[in-house]
Motif scaffolding. Structure first.
Motif, PDB file in Angstrom:
ATOM      1  N   SER A 165      -7.259  -4.057   0.616  1.00 22.14           N
ATOM      2  CA  SER A 165      -7.936  -2.775   0.844  1.00 22.14           C
ATOM      3  C   SER A 165      -7.420  -2.098   2.103  1.00 22.14           C
ATOM      4  O   SER A 165      -7.184  -0.884   2.122  1.00 22.14           O
ATOM      5  N   GLY A 166      -7.264  -2.884   3.164  1.00 17.09           N
ATOM      6  CA  GLY A 166      -6.744  -2.327   4.415  1.00 17.09           C
ATOM      7  C   GLY A 166      -5.328  -1.807   4.252  1.00 17.09           C
ATOM      8  O   GLY A 166      -4.994  -0.702   4.696  1.00 17.09           O
ATOM      9  N   TRP A 167      -4.484  -2.628   3.603  1.00 15.15           N
ATOM     10  CA  TRP A 167      -3.110  -2.199   3.386  1.00 15.15           C
ATOM     11  C   TRP A 167      -3.066  -0.935   2.527  1.00 15.15           C
ATOM     12  O   TRP A 167      -2.345   0.016   2.851  1.00 15.15           O
ATOM     13  N   PHE A 168      -3.839  -0.902   1.442  1.00 10.97           N
ATOM     14  CA  PHE A 168      -3.798   0.235   0.531  1.00 10.97           C
ATOM     15  C   PHE A 168      -4.294   1.504   1.214  1.00 10.97           C
ATOM     16  O   PHE A 168      -3.723   2.583   1.018  1.00 10.97           O
ATOM     17  N   LEU A 200      -2.876   6.812   3.100  1.00 14.15           N
ATOM     18  CA  LEU A 200      -3.090   7.860   4.108  1.00 14.15           C
ATOM     19  C   LEU A 200      -1.846   8.169   4.929  1.00 14.15           C
ATOM     20  O   LEU A 200      -1.679   9.308   5.368  1.00 14.15           O
ATOM     21  N   THR A 201      -0.987   7.191   5.143  1.00 19.88           N
ATOM     22  CA  THR A 201       0.204   7.437   5.970  1.00 19.88           C
ATOM     23  C   THR A 201       1.477   7.549   5.161  1.00 19.88           C
ATOM     24  O   THR A 201       2.531   7.793   5.729  1.00 19.88           O
ATOM     25  N   GLU A 202       1.357   7.349   3.840  1.00 19.63           N
ATOM     26  CA  GLU A 202       2.510   7.427   2.942  1.00 19.63           C
ATOM     27  C   GLU A 202       3.637   6.493   3.356  1.00 19.63           C
ATOM     28  O   GLU A 202       4.809   6.841   3.328  1.00 19.63           O
TER      29      GLU A 202
END
Length: 70
Positions: free
Chosen positions: A58-61, A66-68
């Motif tokens: 979840s954190g990675w996704f 958001l930062t592409e």
């Protein structure tokens, strides 16, 4: 091409999950299968592995979207 593949995958999942929810049998939804796979009802280790994996993904996704970035 990929948007069609992802759309087909999403529709296939929605149909399978819908059927599983409608038939009210045990151990056929994604949630029930995930609980069984990680043994979350009986194993503290399974619960910890699932929680760590879920939080990590979840954190990675979130950052990925958001930062592409990869």
């Amino acid at each position: 091409m990929w948007p069609y593949i992802w759309s087909a995958w999403t529709i296939a999942f929605a149909v399978a999950e819908g059927i599983a929810l409608a038939n009210k049998k045990d151990d056929d939804t994604l949630s029930e299968t995930t609980r069984r796979l990680f043994r979350t009802r009986t194993s503290k280790a399974g619960r910890a592995v699932f929680a760590a994996g879920w939080i990590g993904f979840s954190g990675w996704f979130l950052i990925h979207i958001l930062t592409e970035t990869m």
